[in-house]
Design a protein around this motif. Structure first.
Motif, PDB file in Angstrom:
ATOM      1  N   LEU A   1       0.857  -1.192   0.000  1.00  0.00           N
ATOM      2  CA  LEU A   1       0.000   0.000   0.000  1.00  0.00           C
ATOM      3  C   LEU A   1       0.888   1.235   0.000  1.00  0.00           C
ATOM      4  N   SER A   2       0.696   2.099  -1.016  1.00  0.00           N
ATOM      5  CA  SER A   2       1.506   3.316  -1.128  1.00  0.00           C
ATOM      6  C   SER A   2       0.747   4.564  -0.699  1.00  0.00           C
ATOM      7  N   GLY A   3      -0.550   4.458  -0.543  1.00  0.00           N
ATOM      8  CA  GLY A   3      -1.274   5.648  -0.116  1.00  0.00           C
ATOM      9  C   GLY A   3      -2.762   5.420  -0.049  1.00  0.00           C
TER      10      GLY A   3
ATOM     11  N   ARG B   1       3.044   1.495   8.382  1.00  0.00           N
ATOM     12  CA  ARG B   1       2.914   0.375   9.317  1.00  0.00           C
ATOM     13  C   ARG B   1       4.239   0.003   9.985  1.00  0.00           C
ATOM     14  N   ASP B   2       5.380   0.395   9.402  1.00  0.00           N
ATOM     15  CA  ASP B   2       6.666   0.152  10.056  1.00  0.00           C
ATOM     16  C   ASP B   2       7.686   1.194   9.602  1.00  0.00           C
ATOM     17  N   GLU B   3       8.941   1.054  10.075  1.00  0.00           N
ATOM     18  CA  GLU B   3       9.966   2.078   9.857  1.00  0.00           C
ATOM     19  C   GLU B   3      10.319   2.280   8.387  1.00  0.00           C
ATOM     20  N   GLN B   4      10.145   1.229   7.563  1.00  0.00           N
ATOM     21  CA  GLN B   4      10.538   1.322   6.162  1.00  0.00           C
ATOM     22  C   GLN B   4       9.444   1.899   5.259  1.00  0.00           C
ATOM     23  N   ASP B   5       8.219   2.025   5.803  1.00  0.00           N
ATOM     24  CA  ASP B   5       7.097   2.474   4.973  1.00  0.00           C
ATOM     25  C   ASP B   5       7.171   3.962   4.657  1.00  0.00           C
ATOM     26  N   HIS B   6       6.785   4.305   3.432  1.00  0.00           N
ATOM     27  CA  HIS B   6       6.578   5.686   3.013  1.00  0.00           C
ATOM     28  C   HIS B   6       5.251   5.724   2.273  1.00  0.00           C
ATOM     29  N   GLY B   7       4.542   6.833   2.367  1.00  0.00           N
ATOM     30  CA  GLY B   7       3.276   6.873   1.660  1.00  0.00           C
ATOM     31  C   GLY B   7       2.580   8.217   1.727  1.00  0.00           C
ATOM     32  N   VAL B   8       1.428   8.243   1.072  1.00  0.00           N
ATOM     33  CA  VAL B   8       0.653   9.470   0.909  1.00  0.00           C
ATOM     34  C   VAL B   8      -0.730   9.290   1.504  1.00  0.00           C
TER      35      VAL B   8
ATOM     36  N   LYS C   1      10.024  11.768  -5.293  1.00  0.00           N
ATOM     37  CA  LYS C   1      11.381  11.963  -5.833  1.00  0.00           C
ATOM     38  C   LYS C   1      12.427  11.800  -4.745  1.00  0.00           C
ATOM     39  N   HIS C   2      12.110  12.244  -3.539  1.00  0.00           N
ATOM     40  CA  HIS C   2      13.055  12.169  -2.429  1.00  0.00           C
ATOM     41  C   HIS C   2      12.959  10.855  -1.661  1.00  0.00           C
ATOM     42  N   LYS C   3      12.113   9.922  -2.113  1.00  0.00           N
ATOM     43  CA  LYS C   3      11.983   8.633  -1.430  1.00  0.00           C
ATOM     44  C   LYS C   3      12.586   7.513  -2.269  1.00  0.00           C
TER      45      LYS C   3
END
Length: 788
Positions: free
Chosen positions: A684-686, A737-744, A786-788
């Motif tokens: 899930l990205s966002g 959901r954890d430290e590695q996740d990134h999203g919108v 872009k920064h992720k």
């Protein structure tokens, strides 16, 4: 040496109960009251030489502790200033001749213990034991008397005590092993996550001081281990005796089970049990079969103790599967087995209703206060609405009309039954008349309609007896179903007060009246139940504003509140508010093109899976249809109404991390996919949340609004805004959901930029970004990824 106590009836029933599991029986709303009335009636008729309600006690030692065994004999008769008779009163709807031998054994068992204590204390060699059995349906009194010698009494009591002592010492041995392992137990990870140690310390201090703690701990804190671990340490230090882990959903129950298993792998010896709803754990072969023919009921009490000893000796994690395995092995009903074995367990994982619902709460644990019980209440934001529903019941006139139609051809055979039904129908007619005259389809009032309730009480008392007298009636099930409706309504009516309202709904075409009592403020009721334990921790990832939840979930002035920051960097989450899009009901149509464009921008900025949450199924259908027409190349998954477990799994299976076919899912805000699901990493990205989640206008919510407004509070906030914003917080919580996740998280509604909403945003949302055009939205999304 500590002294514990046990009632004579409790000991007798535990040791002597044998035979079949009692079939699901109906009980009158007035059973306790009626039993007391009959006791007084009989006692009043007895001679002056009869002493009533005589308290008897003795002490014994078991597991290096002193125990007080005590009880109250219904009556002791005297002759020539010496006791010569023990009298025991019992009541039920059955004829005396229909009582099983097991029932008579229990009835006389209590009298035999009273006789032993009396003979020991007064140096008596013989007594009469008399059972006064009162049949409630006919008011027939049957007296059964036996002669009882001191030798017989001594042998009986010593055997009884020997059996009971064995179980006390068995339980004490389990507790000793548990306490030693709890004391040695270390935190099961190399180090605490950010904020975990602080939360664990706060939980321990709450238990130590017998307080109530409200905690908002964002996703990633590790709430389950951070609450269970310190509570288990408190068990080892004898600051608690039993843990109840209350949940609203099956997913959180599984997390609690997994945490117990993890701690066991790290050296913990503790019995945990998960209680599963009766309709889910009952064996298939028990379905559609009479209780009197059910092999798992027949002889249940003859097999239950060996089954309990077996499972407690060989297992510690008593999940549903383990319970079913041993229930099948010993041929005992799995649901009743789980309740019986729970008495020997240290942690009980179960639904909220086992503490808070007055119709199904665990009487074996919550009949009186026990400071040794610690309550851990997960996802506590769900308890607000759940508690209101537990204290809400409805009864309809149309089921009564159908029953009258069923029995009308049997006028002679069912004359008494029909008469009682007609009397109740008259009460419905009295309430219907003003609704007809003023052409009202619904009405909410503060009064309870005492006259109707009294008639309903008389009706259920009669039906209770009728059901016992007509076990083979062809339409008995329909009568029983309606009886339970009436019984539930009356049970909840006992709590009626200023926090309740009555709603009448009249449907002219069917001439149907529905009478509903509903709770608008459950805070006092929740508080009363929480007082039954020694300490309570209510926690959730979304408990904002904390003051609101303290107030509405029974938090007294002395309760504690604790808010933890998110353990993840705020930079991992982009919270975007396209303020140029309005999704109020009147503006939805003209903003639809902008909504579709914003969703497409979100999915195009980075290849990935996304979820869109909408406030209703109808609006979801509108947006999905328009989106698929505009962007037919997009792979979509859509939540359907009333999905079963397999369909839910299929929906979530679309969200894969390989991204070969990324999916855009559409779901309902506040529904099954807006909380409790864990789609980590690229699954899930966002998410996009369309509208601020306000519930639709509703007369009952308007009543709730007025209730709080009259108290000088923001009624709209309490009734509509805060429940809606909590659904938004929960849906947004699916992303990181954890430290590695990134999203919108895209909050599609201009109102999300208003102070009345931003003031409730948690600390890690304070970097939200208001965007004022589609161009700015596209650029902001691109820059984030872009920064992720």
């Amino acid at each position: 040496m500590n002294r514990k106590s046990v009632g004579i009836r409790q000991m007798v029933e535990f040791v002597l109960r044998g035979g079949d599991l009692d079939p699901a029986s109906t009980s009158s709303q007035n059973t306790a009251f009626e039993g007391t009335r009959i006791h007084r009636k009989l006692q009043k008729e007895w001679e002056k030489t009869t002493k009533k309600e005589v308290y008897l006690k003795t002490e014994f030692e078991a597991a290096k502790e002193k125990w007080l065994l005590h009880g109250r004999a219904d009556a002791l008769h005297m002759k020539d200033n010496k006791y010569d008779e023990v009298r025991e009163i019992k009541t039920s709807a059955l004829k005396f001749e229909e009582l099983s031998q097991n029932t008579l054994t229990l009835y006389f068992g209590q009298a035999k213990v009273y006789a032993y204590l009396l003979m020991e204390q007064n140096d008596l060699e013989q007594l009469k034991l008399s059972l006064y059995y009162f049949q409630t349906t006919t008011e027939k009194l049957t007296i059964k008397t036996i002669d009882y010698t001191k030798d017989e009494a001594t042998e009986f009591f010593e055997n009884l005590l020997k059996e009971f002592t064995w179980w006390i010492e068995f339980k004490a041995e389990l507790r000793s092993k548990r306490n030693i392992s709890c004391q040695k137990l270390s935190f099961p990870f190399p180090q605490y996550r950010q904020n975990q140690h602080e939360l664990s310390a706060a939980v321990y201090k709450t238990i130590y001081s017998h307080k109530r703690l409200f905690v908002e701990a964002p996703t990633g804190t590790g709430k389950t281990i951070s609450t269970l671990f310190p509570t288990i340490k408190a068990l080892g230090e004898k600051r608690a005796e039993r843990i109840f882990y209350f949940t609203a959903k099956q997913s959180t129950r599984r997390v609690a089970e997994e945490t117990c298993a993890l701690l066991e792998d790290n050296g913990l010896y503790m019995h945990s049990i998960t209680l599963t709803a009766k309709d889910k754990i009952t064996f298939a072969e028990e379905q559609d079969i009479a209780d009197t023919e059910n092999p798992y009921f027949l002889g249940y009490y003859d097999r239950i103790k060996p089954a309990m000893k077996d499972i407690l000796t060989n297992e510690t994690l008593l999940t549903r599967e383990v319970i079913e395995k041993y229930a099948a092995k010993h041929t005992v009903d799995p649901f009743e087995f789980s309740l019986d074995v729970s008495l020997f367990c240290d942690t009980i994982i179960c639904d909220y209703n086992y503490l808070f619902d007055p119709l199904v709460y665990l009487q074996r644990f919550f009949s009186e206060k026990d400071p040794g019980n610690i309550f851990l209440i997960d996802e506590a934001h769900n308890l607000v609405q759940r508690a209101r529903l537990m204290y809400t019941k409805e009864i309809s006139s149309i089921q009564l009309d159908k029953l009258i139609e069923t029995y009308s051809p049997q006028t002679k055979k069912a004359s008494r039954l029909l008469d009682k039904m007609e009397q109740l129908r008259e009460q419905f007619q009295i309430l219907k008349e003003p609704m007809r005259n003023y052409r009202q389809d619904s009405l909410i009032v503060e009064e309870e309609f005492e006259g109707f309730k009294n008639k309903l009480q008389h009706f259920t008392d009669f039906i209770n007896d009728w059901l016992q007298e007509h076990p083979e009636d062809e339409s008995r099930q329909e009568v029983l179903d309606y009886f339970f409706q009436c019984h539930s309504y009356l049970k909840i009516s006992e709590f009626y007060g200023p926090e309740f309202r009555t709603k009448l709904t009249y449907e002219q075409d069917q001439d149907e009246l529905r009478l509903k009592i509903f709770c608008i403020d459950p805070s006092e009721l929740i508080d009363q139940q929480l007082q039954l334990g020694g300490g309570s921790i209510l926690f959730s990832a979304t408990l904002s504003p904390l003051g609101y939840y303290q107030e509405i979930l029974g938090g007294k002035d002395s309760s504690l509140a604790y808010r933890l920051p998110s353990p993840f960097s705020p930079a991992n989450l982009a919270i975007l508010v396209p303020v140029y899009i309005q999704t109020t009901y009147k503006k939805r149509a003209e903003n639809q093109a902008n909504i579709l464009q914003a969703l497409k921008m979100m999915t195009s900025a980075k290849k990935g899976n996304y979820l869109v949450f909408l406030p209703s199924y109808s609006y979801l259908t509108t947006i999905v249809t328009a989106f698929c027409q505009e962007y037919p190349e997009q792979n979509v998954a859509v939540q359907k109404n009333e999905m079963d477990a397999k369909q839910r799994e299929q929906f979530l299976a679309n969200f894969q991390s390989d991204l070969v076919e990324p999916v855009l899912g559409f779901a309902v805000l506040g529904g099954i996919f807006s909380e409790g699901i864990d789609l980590k990493g690229d699954r899930l990205s966002g998410v996009a949340i369309i509208s601020v989640g306000l519930p639709p206008n509703d007369p009952e919510l308007d009543t709730l609004k007025e209730y709080y407004s009259h108290q000088g509070k923001d009624g709209f906030q309490y009734a509509y805004q805060l429940p809606g914003i909590n659904n938004v917080f929960q849906a947004a919580g699916r992303v990181i959901r954890d430290e590695q996740d990134h999203g919108v998280v895209m909050l599609i509604d201009a109102r999300f930029n208003q102070r009345r909403y931003t003031s409730f945003y948690p600390p890690h949302w304070q970097n939200y970004h208001a965007v004022y055009s589609s161009t700015e939205l596209k650029t902001t999304l691109a820059n984030f990824w872009k920064h992720k």
